[in-house]
Design a protein around this motif. Structure first.
Motif, PDB file in Angstrom:
ATOM      1  N   ASP A 357       0.917  -1.272  -0.060  1.00 43.02           N
ATOM      2  CA  ASP A 357      -0.078   0.014  -0.044  1.00 43.02           C
ATOM      3  C   ASP A 357       1.007   1.130   0.004  1.00 43.02           C
ATOM      4  OD1 ASP A 357      -2.693  -0.946  -0.151  1.00 43.02           O
ATOM      5  OD2 ASP A 357      -2.770  -1.282   1.838  1.00 43.02           O
ATOM      6  N   TYR A 358       2.058   1.155   0.761  1.00 44.06           N
ATOM      7  CA  TYR A 358       2.756   2.491   0.871  1.00 44.06           C
ATOM      8  C   TYR A 358       3.556   2.577  -0.358  1.00 44.06           C
ATOM      9  CZ  TYR A 358       2.253   2.684   6.061  1.00 44.06           C
ATOM     10  OH  TYR A 358       1.795   3.002   7.304  1.00 44.06           O
ATOM     11  N   ALA A 359       3.877   1.454  -1.162  1.00 45.63           N
ATOM     12  CA  ALA A 359       4.691   1.528  -2.424  1.00 45.63           C
ATOM     13  C   ALA A 359       3.640   2.227  -3.260  1.00 45.63           C
ATOM     14  CB  ALA A 359       5.184   0.214  -2.673  1.00 45.63           C
ATOM     15  N   ASP A 360       2.298   1.908  -3.360  1.00 44.47           N
ATOM     16  CA  ASP A 360       1.413   2.288  -4.236  1.00 44.47           C
ATOM     17  C   ASP A 360       0.877   3.618  -4.107  1.00 44.47           C
ATOM     18  OD1 ASP A 360       0.774   0.357  -6.014  1.00 44.47           O
ATOM     19  OD2 ASP A 360      -0.642  -0.755  -4.614  1.00 44.47           O
ATOM     20  N   MET A 361       1.717   4.481  -3.071  1.00 47.88           N
ATOM     21  CA  MET A 361       1.314   5.874  -2.898  1.00 47.88           C
ATOM     22  C   MET A 361       2.677   6.623  -3.525  1.00 47.88           C
ATOM     23  SD  MET A 361      -0.159   5.983   0.847  1.00 47.88           S
ATOM     24  CE  MET A 361      -1.257   4.416   1.470  1.00 47.88           C
TER      25      MET A 361
END
Length: 494
Positions: A357-361
């Motif tokens: 999720d963080y990488a997708d931000m």
């Protein structure tokens, strides 16, 4: 609130926000409710990350409030309410899923409201709660189709339990009719567009769910609420065996049914999150019964035991810290908290430096800036004959949403719901192309081009989009348009 605007937009948030500019009764992967919320968000709050997460944050608070209300209906008092609600607030499952602009948090809200309405009906026999339940199920179906799975699990749970007489009430049929009427516009849209939800589910099953192991699903469900596991497990046991909660036993049976269904279907762990609030409520009741003769000190200690350990792990689930401090925390967790490694295990089943999720931000501003750089490198005359094309919905959504500050033209994509409003042909002399394979896709059709040049690529090593490249394609031939038109026609039938 501390984390609401840290990092950037999530990949999925871009897709849902784009839907605000294409309102309809349905889309390929989601029902229409999220599009209406996106429109309301932009109109009333603006275009910022903070603005996009206002409605999810409000709904997250409502989920906690309704959990407290369910606890009351089960017979819980102040301690039960405090334990159930605080355990949920700090549980990783809800901290991680209830702040992003996605259907997930709204889906959870409808699930918990459905349970609350059922408990109210069990305690009062007032049929108005059944009709409101029909409204909630209908709106839930316009939010996320998983509402159907939960609804059927509740129906079968009631049928198996001693409360099966509830289903013989004619008002249940009335509630079902209301739910169907609310959902009907989306159902008709699906039929008119050849049921794209079925294609979406098959694709999801093939590309993601088939790689999920039942053992991984079980382990994730046991870990995803952290130390609060013992609260919801207690609630499950009380719902199943407690004499005081015998008329709510169908909730435990429903949980078993939805859990088993998702296990068999290789579902993702977050699909089940909406079913936990009823167990937390029962868990609060259970601990209150056990500790009814205990003083405030012991009760306070119990609340601390089931909340504070999860609070210490908050940076894993919620971006409460700046990026560098978050990365330092992940390194610490990797060395000292081996059980947390599943949080940084992505869909590729590999461990990474941060959560998926963080990488997708990350990386979206950088990618959009490179698209804008490509756009500015063209002359005004060339820009009149230029289209922008992106391979996936995250890239297309970022260019659409973030590209407004650069006055970029509308982006084209044949991924996800972008297919619904894609033009019938690629007729430009120049195409700014976002290649999610870093040039691999360009190589597959370079024979259709007069020439092409690379403008740049996403360099952020933490972003899932790392390596995504931006190209300018010069004078694409008719063969490329034929390839595009054929794929578009095929996807519109899916």
């Amino acid at each position: 609130m501390l984390a609401i605007s840290h990092f950037g937009f999530h990949r999925d948030e871009f897709l849902h926000l784009v839907l605000a500019d294409h309102l309809a009764w349905g889309y390929k992967e989601v029902p229409p409710f999220i599009a209406l919320l996106a429109k309301a968000t932009i109109v009333f709050f603006g275009n910022s990350v903070f603005a996009a997460r206002i409605f999810p944050t409000i709904c997250g608070g409502l989920i906690i409030w309704f959990t407290g209300q369910i606890t009351v209906e089960l017979g819980g008092k102040k301690f039960a309410i405090a334990l159930a609600c605080l355990a949920m607030i700090f549980a990783p499952a809800f901290a991680a899923s209830d702040y992003l602009f996605q259907p997930v948090v709204f889906d959870q809200l409808w699930w918990v409201m459905a349970v609350w309405l059922l408990t109210k009906y069990c305690n009062t026999s007032s049929v108005k709660y059944l009709y409101w339940l029909g409204v909630i199920v209908g709106v839930g179906m316009l939010t996320k189709y998983t509402m159907a799975f939960f609804t059927f699990s509740l129906i079968f749970g009631i049928a198996i339990s001693k409360q099966r007489k509830m289903l013989l009430n004619r008002h249940v049929i009335g509630a079902a009719v209301i739910a169907l009427l609310i959902f009907l516009p989306n159902l008709l849209w699906q039929l008119h567009h050849h049921m794209p939800v079925i294609t979406h589910m098959k694709t999801l099953q093939k590309e993601q769910l088939d790689y999920n192991k039942p053992s991984d699903f079980i382990m994730q469900e046991l870990l995803i609420n952290g130390i609060a596991l013992f609260v919801w497990l207690t609630g499950f046991i009380f719902l199943l065996f407690s004499v005081r909660l015998h008329k709510f036993q169908f909730l435990a049976i429903s949980f078993v049914l939805i859990f088993t269904f998702l296990l068999v279907m290789n579902g993702k762990s977050y699909y089940l999150f909406g079913a936990y609030p009823m167990l937390f409520a029962a868990g609060g009741f259970g601990f209150e019964r056990w500790l009814k003769a205990s003083g405030y000190v012991l009760r306070g200690a119990v609340i601390a035991i089931f909340t504070l350990p999860n609070l210490l792990l908050f940076p894993i689930w919620l971006p409460v810290l700046p990026l560098n401090q978050t990365l330092a925390f992940f390194r610490f967790a990797d060395r000292n908290l081996s059980f947390s490694r599943f949080a940084v295990t992505w869909e590729d089943h590999k461990t990474h430096a941060t959560t998926q999720d963080y990488a997708d931000m990350l990386g979206w501003d950088e990618m959009t800036a490179k698209v804008a750089q490509a756009w500015r490198s063209l002359t005004p005359e060339q820009q009149k004959h230029t289209q922008i094309y992106a391979d996936n919905y995250g890239e297309a959504g970022a260019v659409h949403y973030l590209g407004k500050q650069y006055n970029l033209p509308e982006v084209i994509s044949l991924n996800s719901s972008f297919t619904l409003w894609a033009p019938d042909s690629l007729n430009a002399q120049y195409i700014i192309y976002v290649d999610d394979q870093g040039g691999g896709n360009v190589n597959s059709f370079k024979a259709c081009l007069e020439s092409y040049r690379k403008v740049g690529e996403v360099d952020n090593p933490l972003a899932r989009e790392k390596g995504t490249a931006v190209f300018i394609l010069v004078h694409p031939g008719s063969a490329l348009n034929e390839r595009y038109s054929k794929e578009l026609a095929w996807k519109r039938l899916q």
